[in-house]
Design an enzyme around this catalytic site. Structure first.
Site, PDB file in Angstrom:
ATOM      1  N   LYS A   1      46.531 -59.610 -40.327  1.00 56.90           N
ATOM      2  CA  LYS A   1      47.106 -60.169 -39.089  1.00 56.90           C
ATOM      3  C   LYS A   1      48.604 -60.445 -39.196  1.00 56.90           C
ATOM      4  CE  LYS A   1      42.993 -62.245 -37.126  1.00 56.90           C
ATOM      5  NZ  LYS A   1      42.375 -63.419 -36.534  1.00 56.90           N
TER       6      LYS A   1
ATOM      7  N   GLY B   1      32.575 -71.035 -34.972  1.00 56.86           N
ATOM      8  CA  GLY B   1      33.541 -70.213 -34.257  1.00 56.86           C
ATOM      9  C   GLY B   1      32.983 -68.949 -33.616  1.00 56.86           C
TER      10      GLY B   1
ATOM     11  N   LYS C   1      54.032 -75.857 -45.245  1.00 59.24           N
ATOM     12  CA  LYS C   1      53.603 -74.821 -44.292  1.00 59.24           C
ATOM     13  C   LYS C   1      53.248 -75.446 -42.938  1.00 59.24           C
ATOM     14  CE  LYS C   1      50.846 -71.442 -45.835  1.00 59.24           C
ATOM     15  NZ  LYS C   1      49.734 -70.902 -46.665  1.00 59.24           N
TER      16      LYS C   1
ATOM     17  N   THR D   1      49.186 -77.426 -48.384  1.00 56.54           N
ATOM     18  CA  THR D   1      50.616 -77.252 -48.634  1.00 56.54           C
ATOM     19  C   THR D   1      51.352 -77.795 -47.401  1.00 56.54           C
ATOM     20  OG1 THR D   1      49.988 -75.189 -49.716  1.00 56.54           O
ATOM     21  CG2 THR D   1      52.346 -75.544 -49.364  1.00 56.54           C
TER      22      THR D   1
ATOM     23  N   TYR E   1      32.486 -68.772 -38.779  1.00 60.87           N
ATOM     24  CA  TYR E   1      31.086 -68.851 -38.391  1.00 60.87           C
ATOM     25  C   TYR E   1      30.261 -68.127 -39.447  1.00 60.87           C
ATOM     26  CZ  TYR E   1      31.440 -63.962 -37.316  1.00 60.87           C
ATOM     27  OH  TYR E   1      31.649 -62.619 -37.437  1.00 60.87           O
TER      28      TYR E   1
ATOM     29  N   SER F   1      32.042 -57.022 -39.649  1.00 62.43           N
ATOM     30  CA  SER F   1      32.631 -57.432 -38.362  1.00 62.43           C
ATOM     31  C   SER F   1      31.642 -57.289 -37.206  1.00 62.43           C
ATOM     32  CB  SER F   1      33.868 -56.578 -38.063  1.00 62.43           C
ATOM     33  OG  SER F   1      34.315 -56.889 -36.759  1.00 62.43           O
TER      34      SER F   1
ATOM     35  N   GLY G   1      47.694 -71.554 -42.006  1.00 62.98           N
ATOM     36  CA  GLY G   1      47.828 -70.114 -42.239  1.00 62.98           C
ATOM     37  C   GLY G   1      47.888 -69.385 -40.910  1.00 62.98           C
TER      38      GLY G   1
HETATM   39  P1  ATR Z   1      44.122 -67.233 -42.444  1.00 62.40           P
HETATM   40  O1  ATR Z   1      44.763 -65.992 -41.900  1.00 62.40           O
HETATM   41  O2  ATR Z   1      42.616 -67.205 -42.436  1.00 62.40           O
HETATM   42  O3  ATR Z   1      44.674 -68.484 -41.853  1.00 62.40           O
HETATM   43  P2  ATR Z   1      45.752 -67.749 -44.738  1.00 62.40           P
HETATM   44  O4  ATR Z   1      46.966 -67.426 -43.958  1.00 62.40           O
HETATM   45  O5  ATR Z   1      45.618 -67.280 -46.147  1.00 62.40           O
HETATM   46  O6  ATR Z   1      44.452 -67.228 -44.004  1.00 62.40           O
HETATM   47  O7  ATR Z   1      45.578 -69.348 -44.695  1.00 62.40           O
HETATM   48  C1  ATR Z   1      44.492 -69.999 -45.285  1.00 62.40           C
HETATM   49  C2  ATR Z   1      44.567 -71.480 -44.937  1.00 62.40           C
HETATM   50  O8  ATR Z   1      43.441 -72.150 -45.514  1.00 62.40           O
HETATM   51  C3  ATR Z   1      45.795 -72.192 -45.474  1.00 62.40           C
HETATM   52  O9  ATR Z   1      46.100 -73.267 -44.625  1.00 62.40           O
HETATM   53  C4  ATR Z   1      45.283 -72.692 -46.832  1.00 62.40           C
HETATM   54  O10 ATR Z   1      46.003 -73.784 -47.372  1.00 62.40           O
HETATM   55  P3  ATR Z   1      47.410 -73.532 -48.132  1.00 62.40           P
HETATM   56  O11 ATR Z   1      48.410 -73.236 -47.065  1.00 62.40           O
HETATM   57  O12 ATR Z   1      47.690 -74.809 -48.830  1.00 62.40           O
HETATM   58  O13 ATR Z   1      47.166 -72.378 -49.057  1.00 62.40           O
HETATM   59  C5  ATR Z   1      43.898 -73.128 -46.437  1.00 62.40           C
HETATM   60  N1  ATR Z   1      42.937 -73.195 -47.551  1.00 62.40           N
HETATM   61  C6  ATR Z   1      42.423 -72.152 -48.241  1.00 62.40           C
HETATM   62  N2  ATR Z   1      41.523 -72.587 -49.150  1.00 62.40           N
HETATM   63  C7  ATR Z   1      41.469 -73.942 -49.014  1.00 62.40           C
HETATM   64  C8  ATR Z   1      40.733 -74.978 -49.665  1.00 62.40           C
HETATM   65  N3  ATR Z   1      39.852 -74.711 -50.637  1.00 62.40           N
HETATM   66  N4  ATR Z   1      40.937 -76.250 -49.275  1.00 62.40           N
HETATM   67  C9  ATR Z   1      41.808 -76.531 -48.289  1.00 62.40           C
HETATM   68  N5  ATR Z   1      42.553 -75.606 -47.641  1.00 62.40           N
HETATM   69  C10 ATR Z   1      42.386 -74.327 -47.995  1.00 62.40           C
END
Ligand code: ATR
Length: 270
Positions: free
Chosen positions: A66, A239, A157, A154, A217, A15, A130
């Site tokens: 979070k 970012g 969501k 998805t 980033y 971090s 997410g």
């Molecule tokens: P964060 O707190 O970083 O947002 P998260 O809540 O686990 O982490 O959400 C991750 C996001 O990245 C979600 O939108 C996820 O898609 P899904 O909702 O379908 O799971 C997306 N994501 C993760 N890996 C991905 C990939 N390889 N391609 C596209 N989307 C991805």
């Protein structure tokens, strides 16, 4: 007395928050320390209690806590309550916790103040649904974009987010393959870059006038930034500025001072 702050996460050693907050503190001669605290994956509640007992007054929250912190803390800002995610906790004098989320303010300040990108009347495509995405929806909509489209692997969501924020502006949900037309601004809020992947949206979404922004980033270009450059986006931005700006907003909430950020962004770049 020296005030104590920390970022909690797992992992957390990478971090940059301690460096950022220590730089702010130095700029304004604040009597405070800021550390990174590793919390066991199933030990959030106890970890927070320990920090309280040790006299910490503020905590930033990073992956993967979070959303769990949001569940745990009842007393939160209206914005954080809607976002479903927390990145900043204030431990108040009576020992109670107050939760907030400064990610959206950080993103908007980086876009508008640091990069001169006005969001008003713009078509914005946000990739991901997410916690990272949810944290920035309301501040983005408050900037008055023509539309905000959320695309996610998805789709349900993305639709959930739309249902929560429909009163705040023109917002809709879709899947990656169904993304149609082109956008003024494309923001990647997925964690796909961590796996070296890029959300599979049509390349036609990008024109030579599009700003592409990755909320992630790293020292090298993320996979999304590499992809955006290949599509000849007008500008591709990572970012790091958002990271510094969300920290600045947390610092303002805790210390009542809005720190200057340019020198800290420059320091982190080098
Ligand atoms: P964060 O707190 O970083 O947002 P998260 O809540 O686990 O982490 O959400 C991750 C996001 O990245 C979600 O939108 C996820 O898609 P899904 O909702 O379908 O799971 C997306 N994501 C993760 N890996 C991905 C990939 N390889 N391609 C596209 N989307 C991805």
């Amino acid at each position: 007395m020296t005030d104590k702050y920390a970022v909690i996460g797992n992992p957390v050693h990478h971090s940059k928050s301690p460096l950022i907050h220590q730089s702010f503190a130095k700029q304004y001669s604040q009597n405070m320390v800021y550390s990174a605290e590793l919390i066991p994956l199933n030990g959030l509640e106890e970890g927070l209690k320990n920090l309280q007992a040790l006299g910490f007054t503020g905590v930033n929250v990073t992956v993967p806590f979070k959303e769990e912190v949001w569940e745990l803390i009842e007393n939160k800002s209206e914005f954080s309550a809607l976002a479903g995610a927390v990145n900043t906790i204030t431990i108040q004098e009576d020992g109670t916790l107050y939760a907030d989320n400064t990610d959206g303010v950080g993103l908007c300040r980086d876009l508008t103040d640091n990069h001169g990108i006005q969001l008003n009347n713009k078509r914005i495509l946000l990739l991901g649904a997410g916690g990272a995405a949810r944290g920035v929806i309301q501040p983005l909509l408050e900037q008055g974009p023509a539309e905000l489209i959320i695309a996610n692997r998805t789709i349900s969501k993305a639709q959930n987010i739309v249902d929560n924020f429909t009163d705040f502006g023109n917002i809709s949900a879709t899947g990656f393959a169904a993304v149609a037309g082109n956008y003024d601004i494309i923001i990647n809020a997925t964690s796909a870059s961590l796996q070296g992947q890029v959300p599979p949206i049509p390349a036609t979404a990008v024109t030579h006038e599009t700003f592409c922004y990755d909320m992630m980033y790293s020292n090298e270009d993320t996979s999304f930034i590499q992809w955006a450059k290949k599509q000849h986006a007008f500008k591709s931005i990572d970012g790091l500025g958002m990271l510094v700006e969300q920290a600045a907003e947390a610092f303002r909430l805790w210390r009542g001072i809005k720190p200057e950020t340019q020198s800290v962004i420059k320091l982190l770049r080098t």
